[in-house]
Design a protein around this motif. Structure first.
Motif, PDB file in Angstrom:
ATOM      1  N   GLU A 110     132.226 -13.094  70.628  1.00  0.00           N
ATOM      2  CA  GLU A 110     131.646 -12.288  71.698  1.00  0.00           C
ATOM      3  C   GLU A 110     132.724 -11.503  72.433  1.00  0.00           C
ATOM      4  OE1 GLU A 110     129.240 -14.750  74.254  1.00  0.00           O
ATOM      5  OE2 GLU A 110     128.102 -15.523  72.554  1.00  0.00           O
ATOM      6  N   LEU A 111     133.835 -12.150  72.729  1.00  0.00           N
ATOM      7  CA  LEU A 111     134.936 -11.467  73.416  1.00  0.00           C
ATOM      8  C   LEU A 111     135.528 -10.365  72.552  1.00  0.00           C
ATOM      9  CD1 LEU A 111     136.756 -14.452  75.157  1.00  0.00           C
ATOM     10  CD2 LEU A 111     135.481 -12.603  76.257  1.00  0.00           C
ATOM     11  N   SER A 112     135.626 -10.607  71.267  1.00  0.00           N
ATOM     12  CA  SER A 112     136.159  -9.612  70.355  1.00  0.00           C
ATOM     13  C   SER A 112     135.249  -8.383  70.324  1.00  0.00           C
ATOM     14  CB  SER A 112     136.294 -10.211  68.957  1.00  0.00           C
ATOM     15  OG  SER A 112     136.732  -9.234  68.045  1.00  0.00           O
ATOM     16  N   LEU A 113     133.954  -8.610  70.271  1.00  0.00           N
ATOM     17  CA  LEU A 113     133.010  -7.488  70.270  1.00  0.00           C
ATOM     18  C   LEU A 113     133.096  -6.704  71.568  1.00  0.00           C
ATOM     19  CD1 LEU A 113     129.872  -9.170  68.664  1.00  0.00           C
ATOM     20  CD2 LEU A 113     131.395  -7.495  67.614  1.00  0.00           C
ATOM     21  N   LYS A 114     133.214  -7.409  72.696  1.00  0.00           N
ATOM     22  CA  LYS A 114     133.323  -6.723  73.978  1.00  0.00           C
ATOM     23  C   LYS A 114     134.627  -5.942  74.063  1.00  0.00           C
ATOM     24  CE  LYS A 114     130.373  -9.799  76.610  1.00  0.00           C
ATOM     25  NZ  LYS A 114     130.285 -10.795  77.682  1.00  0.00           N
ATOM     26  N   LYS A 115     135.704  -6.535  73.541  1.00  0.00           N
ATOM     27  CA  LYS A 115     137.012  -5.881  73.565  1.00  0.00           C
ATOM     28  C   LYS A 115     136.972  -4.605  72.731  1.00  0.00           C
ATOM     29  CE  LYS A 115     141.794  -6.653  72.179  1.00  0.00           C
ATOM     30  NZ  LYS A 115     142.699  -7.546  71.475  1.00  0.00           N
ATOM     31  N   ASP A 116     136.340  -4.683  71.544  1.00  0.00           N
ATOM     32  CA  ASP A 116     136.260  -3.516  70.671  1.00  0.00           C
ATOM     33  C   ASP A 116     135.436  -2.392  71.288  1.00  0.00           C
ATOM     34  OD1 ASP A 116     137.778  -4.856  68.825  1.00  0.00           O
ATOM     35  OD2 ASP A 116     136.082  -5.456  67.566  1.00  0.00           O
ATOM     36  N   SER A 117     134.437  -2.735  72.094  1.00  0.00           N
ATOM     37  CA  SER A 117     133.578  -1.705  72.675  1.00  0.00           C
ATOM     38  C   SER A 117     134.098  -1.191  74.014  1.00  0.00           C
ATOM     39  CB  SER A 117     132.159  -2.242  72.864  1.00  0.00           C
ATOM     40  OG  SER A 117     132.147  -3.291  73.809  1.00  0.00           O
ATOM     41  N   TYR A 118     135.129  -1.836  74.565  1.00  0.00           N
ATOM     42  CA  TYR A 118     135.685  -1.442  75.858  1.00  0.00           C
ATOM     43  C   TYR A 118     136.738  -0.365  75.678  1.00  0.00           C
ATOM     44  CZ  TYR A 118     138.373  -1.645  80.173  1.00  0.00           C
ATOM     45  OH  TYR A 118     139.036  -1.318  81.321  1.00  0.00           O
TER      46      TYR A 118
END
Length: 129
Positions: A110-118
């Motif tokens: 989840e954090l990786s997905l958020k990081k990629d979209s930020y």
């Protein structure tokens, strides 16, 4: 083999989460498939079964690890020590660790997905220039 949580705070945490979701003991107990008196006991003295803990977490739509936040818990066999071996205890501990590792991996994803979209505003401004 059943285990109980030595730290009573896990029961308090379950109750706090249940109440925050405006659920009564009957609603949660029904969702978990246990009697409401059993749930009340769990909320007073902790859980006595890893599978029940997973079902409670699922019914409350939380992770098992949410019950462990800010506290240190120790799981130990119920009083019937004559039937418990070190292998049984090790197996139960491995089950708990497996659950927690799975949740850690889910959080990482989840954090990786958020990081990629930020995209920081500074990067956005540079691209517009």
């Amino acid at each position: 083999m059943n285990f109980h949580c030595v730290n009573k705070d896990i029961g308090k945490k379950i109750k706090k989460i249940r109440e925050s979701k405006n659920m009564n003991t009957k609603n949660l107990a029904d969702a978990v498939g246990i009697l409401d008196t059993s749930l009340s006991k769990i909320e007073r003295i902790g859980t006595n079964n890893v599978e029940t803990l997973k079902k409670i977490a699922e019914a409350l739509d939380v992770r098992v690890s949410d019950f462990f936040e800010e506290n240190s818990y120790v799981f130990e066999p119920e009083i019937k020590m004559d039937h418990v071996t070190k292998d049984d205890l090790a197996k139960s501990n491995r089950e708990i660790i497996k659950i927690l590792r799975s949740e850690i991996n889910q959080l990482r994803e989840e954090l990786s997905l958020k990081k990629d979209s930020y995209k920081p505003k500074a990067e956005t401004r540079k691209k517009k220039s």
